[in-house]
Design a protein around this motif. Structure first.
Motif, PDB file in Angstrom:
ATOM      1  N   ARG A 123     -14.160  11.909  36.729  1.00  0.00           N
ATOM      2  CA  ARG A 123     -15.541  12.178  36.176  1.00  0.00           C
ATOM      3  C   ARG A 123     -16.353  12.120  37.301  1.00  0.00           C
ATOM      4  NH1 ARG A 123     -16.882   6.614  32.686  1.00  0.00           N
ATOM      5  NH2 ARG A 123     -16.182   5.138  34.305  1.00  0.00           N
TER       6      ARG A 123
ATOM      7  N   ASP B 130     -15.012  13.929  30.803  1.00  0.00           N
ATOM      8  CA  ASP B 130     -13.803  13.879  31.512  1.00  0.00           C
ATOM      9  C   ASP B 130     -13.244  15.032  31.869  1.00  0.00           C
ATOM     10  OD1 ASP B 130     -14.101  11.185  31.228  1.00  0.00           O
ATOM     11  OD2 ASP B 130     -12.285  10.794  29.978  1.00  0.00           O
TER      12      ASP B 130
ATOM     13  N   GLU C  76     -15.589   9.752  40.691  1.00  0.00           N
ATOM     14  CA  GLU C  76     -14.402   8.693  40.266  1.00  0.00           C
ATOM     15  C   GLU C  76     -13.169   9.324  39.784  1.00  0.00           C
ATOM     16  OE1 GLU C  76     -14.770   4.560  38.110  1.00  0.00           O
ATOM     17  OE2 GLU C  76     -14.361   6.038  36.854  1.00  0.00           O
TER      18      GLU C  76
ATOM     19  N   TRP D 121     -22.441   9.898  33.226  1.00  0.00           N
ATOM     20  CA  TRP D 121     -21.034  10.340  33.749  1.00  0.00           C
ATOM     21  C   TRP D 121     -20.952  11.795  32.913  1.00  0.00           C
ATOM     22  CZ3 TRP D 121     -18.583   8.761  37.589  1.00  0.00           C
ATOM     23  CH2 TRP D 121     -18.509   7.461  38.072  1.00  0.00           C
ATOM     24  N   THR D 122     -20.338  12.845  33.820  1.00  0.00           N
ATOM     25  CA  THR D 122     -20.218  13.997  33.082  1.00  0.00           C
ATOM     26  C   THR D 122     -18.816  13.844  32.065  1.00  0.00           C
ATOM     27  OG1 THR D 122     -18.263  14.285  34.696  1.00  0.00           O
ATOM     28  CG2 THR D 122     -20.493  15.258  35.174  1.00  0.00           C
TER      29      THR D 122
ATOM     30  N   LYS E   8     -21.059  11.875  38.518  1.00  0.00           N
ATOM     31  CA  LYS E   8     -22.264  11.617  38.309  1.00  0.00           C
ATOM     32  C   LYS E   8     -23.347  12.386  39.344  1.00  0.00           C
ATOM     33  CE  LYS E   8     -22.313   6.924  36.534  1.00  0.00           C
ATOM     34  NZ  LYS E   8     -22.954   5.496  36.489  1.00  0.00           N
TER      35      LYS E   8
ATOM     36  N   TRP F 140     -26.788   4.182  41.076  1.00  0.00           N
ATOM     37  CA  TRP F 140     -25.967   5.008  40.250  1.00  0.00           C
ATOM     38  C   TRP F 140     -25.796   4.388  38.757  1.00  0.00           C
ATOM     39  CZ3 TRP F 140     -25.033   9.798  41.549  1.00  0.00           C
ATOM     40  CH2 TRP F 140     -24.965  10.224  42.461  1.00  0.00           C
TER      41      TRP F 140
ATOM     42  N   THR G 226     -12.984   6.957  44.851  1.00  0.00           N
ATOM     43  CA  THR G 226     -14.261   7.477  44.657  1.00  0.00           C
ATOM     44  C   THR G 226     -14.772   8.237  45.930  1.00  0.00           C
ATOM     45  OG1 THR G 226     -15.502   5.478  45.371  1.00  0.00           O
ATOM     46  CG2 THR G 226     -14.836   5.538  43.111  1.00  0.00           C
TER      47      THR G 226
END
Length: 328
Positions: A63, A46, A78, A43-44, A65, A38, A170
């Motif tokens: 957020r 927020d 997360e 990340w996307t 992934k 990872w 997570t």
């Protein structure tokens, strides 16, 4: 998440188009390793409030992934959280009564035959299949299971301990593509494939009373999402974000060529619903809906279809909000 009744209020109030905020998009890269790495996966953005930027920003960061291979879509989420708490342990119980993380997937983007997976901090899963959205008479098929689904939850803190402060938890998911072929065949995922997807986080407000967590009475939950819906209803798949699969890095997101036509058809859909409330039948042309459009409408008391030709396709929407397209 099944809090869907507000859609009726939204329609009757005259909301005639999709959310002003364009759906977000994410490029999902193919992994070639035997184990997931990872580290270099982006990340996307927020999460925001489900209604969009007009509402306050969430209290805690969330957020996601994603990556994929020949067999699965992989998700890592997360969730910042000062008090990690969960109570529900039975699969397919209503998980959003706890704080939870939720995934919504519509592989072919027709807003029907889509999937929802919810998970809490105890790694308890609820998964369901929707033939069509609740607004169109759909019912949740909770007895559907995502066959082969693998999930894991980890804590940066302690679970169900009001005496300390936590940092985050997570969630990891491996969702087999074959599990998302229920109710008909799906095209295989390949470079450039585009799905509609969204993520939701349900967060209840808690107080600590005599050393115990107590859900704050008469206080609604927060709904934080990746791509804002513009209303408190996750079951409007036309408002979800875009997930585009890519082999190349870096990838470049390519909006579907029919997007403008689809948005125009959704405007017609919402206007038709309001027209039906006023006239108890559907309009037979766009003039009756107060718009200037090249769409062709066929309407009766109980049904309508509207079609647009664009980019070599014929795109059609009906009274149940199902989108279909075909090459001319």
């Amino acid at each position: 998440m099944h809090r869907f009744c507000l859609i009726l209020i939204v329609l009757l109030a005259g909301v005639l188009s999709v959310s002003a905020q364009a759906p977000r998009h994410y490029i999902c890269y193919r992994t070639t390793g035997t184990t997931l790495d990872w580290q270099n996966i982006p990340w996307t953005e927020d999460f925001l409030d489900i209604e969009g930027t007009a509402k306050p920003n969430p209290l805690y960061r969330t957020r996601v992934k994603m990556q994929w291979d020949d067999t699965c879509l992989y998700i890592l989420a997360e969730l910042e959280e000062p008090h990690i708490r969960a109570t529900l342990r039975q699969r397919d119980t209503i998980i959003f009564h706890d704080n939870d993380f939720e995934v919504f997937i519509d592989p072919d983007g027709d807003t029907h035959q889509y999937y929802e997976i919810e998970i809490n901090a105890l790694n308890t899963v609820m998964d369901l299949f929707m033939v069509k959205p609740y607004r169109n008479g759909g019912q949740a098929m909770i007895n559907w299971d995502a066959k082969g689904l693998r999930t894991a939850v980890r804590f940066n803190g302690t679970l169900n301990n009001p005496a300390d402060k936590d940092t985050s938890w997570t969630v990891e998911m491996a969702i087999p593509f074959r599990a998302l072929a229920f109710y008909g065949r799906r095209s295989p995922v390949q470079d450039g494939s585009t799905w509609r997807i969204n993520f939701s986080r349900v967060q209840w407000q808690m107080d600590i009373v005599e050393g115990q967590y107590v859900k704050r009475p008469h206080t609604p939950e927060y709904n934080w999402v990746w791509s804002p819906q513009g209303m408190i209803n996750m079951h409007a798949p036309e408002r979800w974000g875009y997930l585009q699969f890519s082999v190349q890095r870096p990838g470049v997101f390519k909006e579907p060529v029919t997007t403008a036509a689809v948005n125009e058809l959704w405007d017609i859909y919402y206007r038709q619903k309001q027209y039906w409330e006023q006239h108890r039948s559907y309009a037979k042309n766009t003039e009756a809906l107060g718009i200037n459009s090249a769409a062709v409408i066929e309407g009766t008391t109980l049904q309508f279809s509207a079609s647009i030709r664009e980019a070599g396709y014929i795109i059609i929407i009906n009274q149940e909000g199902k989108i279909t397209s075909r090459h001319e």
